[in-house]
Design a protein around this motif. Structure first.
Motif, PDB file in Angstrom:
ATOM      1  N   SER A  61     -52.401 -49.134 -86.176  1.00  0.00           N
ATOM      2  CA  SER A  61     -53.129 -48.161 -86.984  1.00  0.00           C
ATOM      3  C   SER A  61     -54.297 -47.583 -86.188  1.00  0.00           C
ATOM      4  O   SER A  61     -54.787 -48.199 -85.235  1.00  0.00           O
ATOM      5  CB  SER A  61     -53.669 -48.822 -88.255  1.00  0.00           C
ATOM      6  N   GLY A  62     -54.738 -46.408 -86.617  1.00  0.00           N
ATOM      7  CA  GLY A  62     -55.858 -45.770 -85.956  1.00  0.00           C
ATOM      8  C   GLY A  62     -57.128 -46.597 -86.037  1.00  0.00           C
ATOM      9  O   GLY A  62     -57.921 -46.641 -85.100  1.00  0.00           O
ATOM     10  N   LEU A  63     -57.311 -47.296 -87.162  1.00  0.00           N
ATOM     11  CA  LEU A  63     -58.510 -48.120 -87.345  1.00  0.00           C
ATOM     12  C   LEU A  63     -58.506 -49.310 -86.388  1.00  0.00           C
ATOM     13  O   LEU A  63     -59.561 -49.709 -85.876  1.00  0.00           O
ATOM     14  CB  LEU A  63     -58.594 -48.603 -88.794  1.00  0.00           C
ATOM     15  N   SER A  64     -57.331 -49.864 -86.129  1.00  0.00           N
ATOM     16  CA  SER A  64     -57.229 -50.997 -85.194  1.00  0.00           C
ATOM     17  C   SER A  64     -57.556 -50.567 -83.771  1.00  0.00           C
ATOM     18  O   SER A  64     -58.126 -51.346 -82.993  1.00  0.00           O
ATOM     19  CB  SER A  64     -55.820 -51.589 -85.233  1.00  0.00           C
ATOM     20  N   MET A  65     -57.202 -49.333 -83.428  1.00  0.00           N
ATOM     21  CA  MET A  65     -57.436 -48.841 -82.071  1.00  0.00           C
ATOM     22  C   MET A  65     -58.842 -48.290 -81.876  1.00  0.00           C
ATOM     23  O   MET A  65     -59.241 -47.994 -80.749  1.00  0.00           O
ATOM     24  CB  MET A  65     -56.418 -47.745 -81.733  1.00  0.00           C
ATOM     25  N   PHE A  66     -59.599 -48.167 -82.948  1.00  0.00           N
ATOM     26  CA  PHE A  66     -60.890 -47.475 -82.879  1.00  0.00           C
ATOM     27  C   PHE A  66     -61.871 -48.160 -81.930  1.00  0.00           C
ATOM     28  O   PHE A  66     -62.445 -47.521 -81.044  1.00  0.00           O
ATOM     29  CB  PHE A  66     -61.492 -47.353 -84.276  1.00  0.00           C
ATOM     30  N   LEU A  67     -62.097 -49.469 -82.098  1.00  0.00           N
ATOM     31  CA  LEU A  67     -63.061 -50.161 -81.245  1.00  0.00           C
ATOM     32  C   LEU A  67     -62.655 -50.117 -79.774  1.00  0.00           C
ATOM     33  O   LEU A  67     -63.494 -49.759 -78.930  1.00  0.00           O
ATOM     34  CB  LEU A  67     -63.249 -51.608 -81.696  1.00  0.00           C
ATOM     35  N   PRO A  68     -61.416 -50.481 -79.411  1.00  0.00           N
ATOM     36  CA  PRO A  68     -61.082 -50.410 -77.980  1.00  0.00           C
ATOM     37  C   PRO A  68     -61.206 -49.001 -77.400  1.00  0.00           C
ATOM     38  O   PRO A  68     -61.581 -48.846 -76.236  1.00  0.00           O
ATOM     39  CB  PRO A  68     -59.635 -50.917 -77.916  1.00  0.00           C
ATOM     40  N   GLU A  69     -60.923 -47.974 -78.201  1.00  0.00           N
ATOM     41  CA  GLU A  69     -61.115 -46.607 -77.706  1.00  0.00           C
ATOM     42  C   GLU A  69     -62.589 -46.333 -77.437  1.00  0.00           C
ATOM     43  O   GLU A  69     -62.938 -45.727 -76.416  1.00  0.00           O
ATOM     44  CB  GLU A  69     -60.566 -45.601 -78.719  1.00  0.00           C
ATOM     45  N   MET A  70     -63.459 -46.777 -78.343  1.00  0.00           N
ATOM     46  CA  MET A  70     -64.893 -46.557 -78.138  1.00  0.00           C
ATOM     47  C   MET A  70     -65.419 -47.370 -76.958  1.00  0.00           C
ATOM     48  O   MET A  70     -66.301 -46.926 -76.230  1.00  0.00           O
ATOM     49  CB  MET A  70     -65.668 -46.906 -79.412  1.00  0.00           C
ATOM     50  N   ILE A  71     -64.865 -48.576 -76.760  1.00  0.00           N
ATOM     51  CA  ILE A  71     -65.217 -49.358 -75.570  1.00  0.00           C
ATOM     52  C   ILE A  71     -64.810 -48.589 -74.314  1.00  0.00           C
ATOM     53  O   ILE A  71     -65.545 -48.534 -73.317  1.00  0.00           O
ATOM     54  CB  ILE A  71     -64.540 -50.741 -75.593  1.00  0.00           C
ATOM     55  N   GLY A  72     -63.624 -47.981 -74.362  1.00  0.00           N
ATOM     56  CA  GLY A  72     -63.156 -47.183 -73.233  1.00  0.00           C
ATOM     57  C   GLY A  72     -64.060 -45.999 -72.958  1.00  0.00           C
ATOM     58  O   GLY A  72     -64.348 -45.680 -71.796  1.00  0.00           O
ATOM     59  N   VAL A  73     -64.525 -45.331 -74.029  1.00  0.00           N
ATOM     60  CA  VAL A  73     -65.455 -44.211 -73.863  1.00  0.00           C
ATOM     61  C   VAL A  73     -66.734 -44.695 -73.176  1.00  0.00           C
ATOM     62  O   VAL A  73     -67.241 -44.059 -72.242  1.00  0.00           O
ATOM     63  CB  VAL A  73     -65.787 -43.571 -75.231  1.00  0.00           C
ATOM     64  N   PHE A  74     -67.249 -45.835 -73.623  1.00  0.00           N
ATOM     65  CA  PHE A  74     -68.472 -46.394 -73.034  1.00  0.00           C
ATOM     66  C   PHE A  74     -68.268 -46.757 -71.563  1.00  0.00           C
ATOM     67  O   PHE A  74     -69.070 -46.382 -70.697  1.00  0.00           O
ATOM     68  CB  PHE A  74     -68.905 -47.625 -73.833  1.00  0.00           C
ATOM     69  N   LEU A  75     -67.181 -47.473 -71.266  1.00  0.00           N
ATOM     70  CA  LEU A  75     -66.932 -47.896 -69.888  1.00  0.00           C
ATOM     71  C   LEU A  75     -66.701 -46.692 -68.972  1.00  0.00           C
ATOM     72  O   LEU A  75     -67.208 -46.649 -67.843  1.00  0.00           O
ATOM     73  CB  LEU A  75     -65.721 -48.832 -69.837  1.00  0.00           C
ATOM     74  N   GLY A  76     -65.938 -45.718 -69.462  1.00  0.00           N
ATOM     75  CA  GLY A  76     -65.695 -44.521 -68.663  1.00  0.00           C
ATOM     76  C   GLY A  76     -66.989 -43.786 -68.351  1.00  0.00           C
ATOM     77  O   GLY A  76     -67.207 -43.316 -67.229  1.00  0.00           O
ATOM     78  N   ALA A  77     -67.872 -43.693 -69.358  1.00  0.00           N
ATOM     79  CA  ALA A  77     -69.158 -43.027 -69.170  1.00  0.00           C
ATOM     80  C   ALA A  77     -70.023 -43.775 -68.158  1.00  0.00           C
ATOM     81  O   ALA A  77     -70.629 -43.168 -67.262  1.00  0.00           O
ATOM     82  CB  ALA A  77     -69.882 -42.902 -70.503  1.00  0.00           C
TER      83      ALA A  77
END
Length: 283
Positions: A173-189
Motif C-alpha cells: 500500500s501507499g501508506l506502507s511505502m510512505f516512510l521509506p520513500e521519505m527516508i530516501g528523499v532525506f538520504l538523497g538530499a
C-alpha cells in the motif's frame, strides 16, 4: 470530505515553488530543507498510523524511489531561478506526464488495445503542445534561458519517472511505502548536499526550506488518502490542478512578468496540459 482531501495535494504541490520563491537560497539549501521536512512527516505518519510492514526488498525499492525524486526536484530547483515558476512548472509537469505515461505503456502494459494507445498518444500530443505554448518567450535572451532550463529539466526528469515507476513493481500500500520513500528523499538530499555544498547544512535558508519538505510530504500523504476516498482517477485529475496553482502563483504572488502574448499562450498551454493528463487517466 473526499474532494477536500483531494484539494490538499493540488494546493500543496502548487504553492511549493511559490513559497520557495519567497524563501530563496541555493538548490542545495532548498533540497536539504525539503529532505529534513519530508523525513519528519514520514516518521510522524509511521508513529501514528502503524501501516503494515514491508519486506526489506520493498523497503529498499521504496527508498530508492524517494532518492530518485531528489534528482528530479534538484533539477526543478536549479531551473526556477532561470525561468521562473510560471514557466518552469508547466514544463516540468509536462515532462513528468509524458515520461510516466510512456513508461506505463512500455513496461507495465498500460493503454492496452488500439483505441487506448491512440487516445494515449493523442493525450501526449496535447501535453507536448501545451508545454510548447507555455514555454513561448519573446526576446532572444529569454529564449536562451529556455534552452538552458530544458537542458537541465529533460535529464533530471528521469528522477521523477523512476519515482513514479518503482512503486508500481510492488504490491504494498501507499501508506506502507510512505516512510521509506521519505527516508530516501532525506538520504538523497543529504548525499547531494555533502557532494556539492557541505556548507549548506549551516545556512539559515536550508532550515527555512523545511517548510517545503513538510508541504511536499503532507500533500503526498493526502494523495494516498484521496486515492482511497475518491478513486485513483479522480484523485489524480484534481491533483493536476497543482500546475495551475503554481503558474498563477508565480504570476500573481511573485509578480513574474509576461507579455500579453506570452500570458495568453501560457494559459492556453495550461488548459492543454491538464486536458491531456485527464485523458491519460481514463485509458
Amino acid at each position: 470530505m473526499g474532494i477536500l482531501i483531494a484539494l490538499i495535494p493540488a494546493l500543496g504541490w502548487g504553492v511549493q515553488p511559490v513559497i520557495l520563491g519567497k524563501i530563496g537560497g541555493k538548490p542545495t539549501n532548498q533540497i536539504l530543507g525539503t529532505g529534513v521536512g519530508a523525513l519528519i512527516v514520514g516518521i510522524l505518519v509511521q508513529m501514528f498510523t502503524s501501516p503494515s510492514s514491508l519486506s526489506w526488498q520493498a523497503f529498499a525499492i521504496s527508498m530508492l524511489a524517494g532518492m530518485a525524486w531528489v534528482l528530479g526536484q534538484v533539477g526543478q530547483y536549479k531551473v526556477l531561478p532561470i525561468l521562473g515558476v510560471s514557466q518552469t512548472m508547466p514544463l516540468t509537469t509536462g515532462l513528468q506526464l509524458i515520461g510516466t505515461s510512456l513508461i506505463g505503456v512500455i513496461f507495465f502494459g498500460e493503454w492496452s488495445g488500439v483505441i487506448s494507445k491512440v487516445g494515449g498518444f493523442a493525450a501526449i500530443a496535447l501535453i507536448v503542445i501545451g508545454s510548447v505554448l507555455t514555454s513561448y518567450t519573446e526576446g532572444g535572451n529569454r529564449s536562451d534561458g529556455l534552452y538552458r532550463g530544458l537542458a537541465i529539466l529533460v535529464p533530471t526528469s528521469i528522477g521523477y519517472w523512476i519515482y513514479s515507476a518503482l512503486p508500481k513493481t510492488l504490491s504494498a500500500s501507499g501508506l506502507s511505502m510512505f516512510l521509506p520513500e521519505m527516508i530516501g528523499v532525506f538520504l538523497g538530499a543529504v548525499i547531494y548536499v555533502l557532494i556539492t555544498d557541505p556548507k549548506a547544512v549551516k545556512a539559515r535558508t536550508s532550515w527555512l526550506s523545511m517548510i517545503i519538505g513538510l508541504t511536499f510530504s503532507i500533500s503526498a500523504l493526502a494523495y494516498i488518502y484521496s486515492a482511497k476516498a475518491n478513486g485513483v482517477a479522480t484523485a489524480y485529475i484534481i491533483t493536476q490542478l497543482n500546475v495551475v496553482v503554481a503558474t498563477l502563483g508565480g504570476l500573481v504572488v511573485l509578480h513574474e512578468h509576461k507579455t500579453r502574448r506570452e500570458l495568453i499562450l501560457t494559459l492556453s498551454g495550461l488548459v492543454l496540459i491538464v486536458a491531456g493528463s485527464i485523458v491519460t487517466v481514463f485509458l
